[in-house]
Design an enzyme around this catalytic site. Structure first.
Site, mmCIF file in Angstrom:
data_model
loop_
_atom_site.group_PDB
_atom_site.id
_atom_site.type_symbol
_atom_site.label_atom_id
_atom_site.label_comp_id
_atom_site.label_asym_id
_atom_site.label_seq_id
_atom_site.Cartn_x
_atom_site.Cartn_y
_atom_site.Cartn_z
ATOM 1 C CB THR A 23 38.872 44.213 39.083
ATOM 2 O OG1 THR A 23 39.338 42.871 39.216
ATOM 3 C CG2 THR A 23 38.317 44.634 40.434
ATOM 4 C CE1 TYR A 32 42.699 46.114 41.969
ATOM 5 C CE2 TYR A 32 41.812 43.912 41.629
ATOM 6 C CZ TYR A 32 42.234 45.124 41.121
ATOM 7 O OH TYR A 32 42.182 45.352 39.768
HETATM 8 C C1 UD1 Z 1 43.414 39.507 40.239
HETATM 9 C C2 UD1 Z 1 41.965 39.801 40.060
HETATM 10 C C3 UD1 Z 1 41.723 40.404 38.720
HETATM 11 C C4 UD1 Z 1 42.520 41.654 38.631
HETATM 12 C C5 UD1 Z 1 43.958 41.369 38.880
HETATM 13 C C6 UD1 Z 1 44.655 42.667 39.016
HETATM 14 C C7 UD1 Z 1 40.739 38.173 41.435
HETATM 15 C C8 UD1 Z 1 40.013 36.915 41.452
HETATM 16 N N1 UD1 Z 1 41.177 38.587 40.211
HETATM 17 O O1 UD1 Z 1 43.769 38.521 39.342
HETATM 18 O O2 UD1 Z 1 40.380 40.723 38.542
HETATM 19 O O3 UD1 Z 1 42.341 42.273 37.400
HETATM 20 O O4 UD1 Z 1 44.155 40.661 40.085
HETATM 21 O O5 UD1 Z 1 45.873 42.563 39.579
HETATM 22 O O6 UD1 Z 1 40.931 38.785 42.451
HETATM 23 N N2 UD1 Z 1 48.918 31.935 40.413
HETATM 24 C C9 UD1 Z 1 49.802 30.913 40.721
HETATM 25 N N3 UD1 Z 1 51.127 31.212 40.852
HETATM 26 C C10 UD1 Z 1 51.610 32.488 40.694
HETATM 27 C C11 UD1 Z 1 50.703 33.504 40.375
HETATM 28 C C12 UD1 Z 1 49.373 33.196 40.244
HETATM 29 O O7 UD1 Z 1 49.412 29.749 40.884
HETATM 30 O O8 UD1 Z 1 52.826 32.695 40.836
HETATM 31 C C13 UD1 Z 1 47.505 31.596 40.214
HETATM 32 C C14 UD1 Z 1 46.578 32.299 41.170
HETATM 33 O O9 UD1 Z 1 46.401 31.600 42.363
HETATM 34 C C15 UD1 Z 1 45.303 32.385 40.311
HETATM 35 C C16 UD1 Z 1 45.840 32.549 38.891
HETATM 36 O O10 UD1 Z 1 47.162 32.042 38.932
HETATM 37 O O11 UD1 Z 1 44.584 31.186 40.358
HETATM 38 C C17 UD1 Z 1 45.880 33.978 38.416
HETATM 39 O O12 UD1 Z 1 46.503 34.789 39.396
HETATM 40 P P1 UD1 Z 1 47.029 36.270 39.098
HETATM 41 O O13 UD1 Z 1 47.708 36.279 37.784
HETATM 42 O O14 UD1 Z 1 47.791 36.724 40.293
HETATM 43 O O15 UD1 Z 1 45.719 37.134 38.926
HETATM 44 P P2 UD1 Z 1 44.383 37.156 39.813
HETATM 45 O O16 UD1 Z 1 44.730 37.188 41.249
HETATM 46 O O17 UD1 Z 1 43.467 36.105 39.307
#
Ligand code: UD1
Length: 324
Positions: A117, A143
Site C-alpha cells: 500500500t 495498517y
Molecule cells: C488508505 C491508504 C491506502 C490504502 C487504503 C486501503 C493511506 C494514506 N492510504 O487509503 O494506501 O490502499 O487505505 O484501505 O493510509 N475521506 C473523507 N470522507 C470520507 C472518507 C474519506 O473526507 O467519508 C477522505 C480521507 O480523509 C482521505 C481521502 O478521503 O483524504 C481518501 O480516504 P479513503 O478513501 O478512506 O482512503 P485512504 O485512507 O486514503
C-alpha cells in the site's frame, strides 16, 4: 501456471480473478469469508474456505493443487480501524504473511505477488509532489506498518529459499467492473468513492469531509485513485514479469494524478446527477495530506498502459454498481 489467490472473494481479489481467468484459468481461491463474499468468486474457480494463518490448511491447499504462484490479497485494510485494533492488524496482515511464506517454503511455491500500500509512505514526503518507490518510508498507522513489515519478510525469503516476489503498493483503489457484474460490496465501507456513491444513491444522508485545512490546493486530502480493473491488469503483468525471470521488485500502482476530496465529490455528483450533502469535519487520524504516485517504474518495466485513467470512469462505474 497454477495460481492461488488469497482473499479472492474480496473486492480487489475477485476483480483480479475475473481478469486473470482469461489467460490463466488454473486458479484456486482461499478466503475465510470474513469480509469477502462467496458469490464474488467468478464461476468455475476452485474455492477452498479457510484462514491464511492456518499453516496446515495452507500447506495442504498448496500441495493438493500444486500451486506455483500466490497472489496474496487477504488482509485487513481500514486505516482508522487499524489504529484502534493494532494487534488484529499485525496478526492478520503481518503474521498472516509469515504463515503464507512458511507455507510457500514448505510447498515449494516459486512466486508471490503481494498487495502492499501507499500507506507505507505516510506523510514523510510532503515536499515532493509524487512519491516513487525510493521515497521515505514512514507509515502513519498500524495498517501501513503491517504492510511494510510484510514486504520486508517477503524480500528476506528470497535469499533464504528463493521465493521471487513483486510487491505492489496500491494507491486508492476504486470503481467497479465495466461490464457491471462486480463491484465493491464491503459492508460499513469507509472509502471515499464508495461512501460518496452510497450518499448519491440515497443510502446515506451525506458525507463527512475529514479535514479542510491541509496544505493542498483546496485544503482537502489529495489521493491517486486507480480503477480496480487497471489494478487487476497489473497483477497479470506482475505474474508475466516474474515468469519471464525478472528480478524481485516493488512497484507503485497509481496513475500519477491526484484528486482532492472535493474534486472526487464533484465527480460523483456529476456522473450521478445528484447533489451530495457534505459536512466539514476535523482531520481523521492517520491520514496523509497528499499521496500521489510516481508510477514511471511500473509503466516502463511492465509496459503498462492504463485503460481507465479517468476519475469520471472510476466514479461512474462505482455509482452504477451502487445504484444497482
Ligand atoms: C488508505 C491508504 C491506502 C490504502 C487504503 C486501503 C493511506 C494514506 N492510504 O487509503 O494506501 O490502499 O487505505 O484501505 O493510509 N475521506 C473523507 N470522507 C470520507 C472518507 C474519506 O473526507 O467519508 C477522505 C480521507 O480523509 C482521505 C481521502 O478521503 O483524504 C481518501 O480516504 P479513503 O478513501 O478512506 O482512503 P485512504 O485512507 O486514503
Amino acid at each position: 501456471m497454477k495460481i492461488l489467490v488469497t482473499g479472492g472473494a474480496g473486492y480487489i481479489g475477485s476483480h483480479t480473478v475475473q481478469i486473470l481467468k482469461a489467460t490463466n484459468p488454473d486458479i484456486v481461491v482461499v478466503d475465510n469469508l470474513s469480509t469477502g463474499f462467496k458469490e464474488s468468486i467468478p464461476e468455475g474457480i476452485i474455492f477452498e474456505q479457510g484462514d491464511i494463518r492456518d499453516f496446515d490448511f495452507m500447506v495442504q491447499v498448496l500441495k493438493k493443487h500444486k500451486i506455483e504462484a500466490i497472489i496474496h490479497f487477504a488482509a485487513k485494510l481500514i486505516v482508522p480501524e487499524s489504529i484502534l485494533q493494532p494487534i488484529e492488524y499485525y496478526d492478520n496482515n503481518t503474521s498472516g504473511v509469515l504463515t503464507v511464506t512458511r507455507a510457500c517454503r514448505e510447498a515449494g511455491v516459486k512466486y508471490i505477488i503481494f498487495s502492499s500500500t501507499a500507506a507505507v509512505y505516510g506523510d514523510a514526503n510532503a515536499d515532493v509532489q509524487f512519491v516513487d518507490e525510493n521515497s521515505k518510508i514512514s507509515p502513519l498507522n498500524p495498517y501501513g506498518w503491517s504492510k511494510f513489515m510484510s514486504e520486508q519478510i517477503i524480500k528476506d525469503c528470497e535469499k533464504a529459499f528463493g521465493l521471487k516476489s513483486v510487491c505492489l503498493r496500491y494507491f486508492n483503489v476504486a470503481g467497479a467492473a465495466e461490464d457491471g457484474k462486480n463491484g465493491q460490496k464491503t459492508k460499513n465501507a469507509t472509502h471515499l468513492i464508495k461512501v460518496a456513491s452510497e450518499a448519491a444513491c440515497g443510502k446515506k444522508v451525506g458525507l463527512n469531509i475529514f479535514g479542510t485545512d491541509y496544505s493542498t490546493p483546496d485544503g482537502t486530502g489529495v489521493r491517486d485513485y486507480i480503477h480496480v480493473e487497471d489494478l487487476a491488469d497489473l497483477h497479470v503483468l506482475a505474474l508475466k514479469y516474474l515468469a519471464a525471470g525478472n528480478i524481485s521488485d516493488t512497484f507503485n500502482c497509481g496513475y500519477g494524478r491526484g484528486y482532492s476530496v472535493k474534486e472526487v465529490i464533484a465527480a460523483v455528483e456529476k456522473v450521478s446527477q445528484k447533489k451530495i450533502n457534505v459536512t466539514n469535519q476535523a482531520r481523521r487520524e492517520g491520514d496523509a495530506a497528499s499521496l500521489v504516485a510516481n508510477s514511471t517504474k511500473i509503466k516502463e518495466k511492465f509496459q503498462w498502459k492504463p485503460r481507465r485513467d479517468n476519475i469520471e470512469i472510476i466514479c461512474q462505474t462505482a455509482y452504477d454498481w451502487e445504484n444497482r
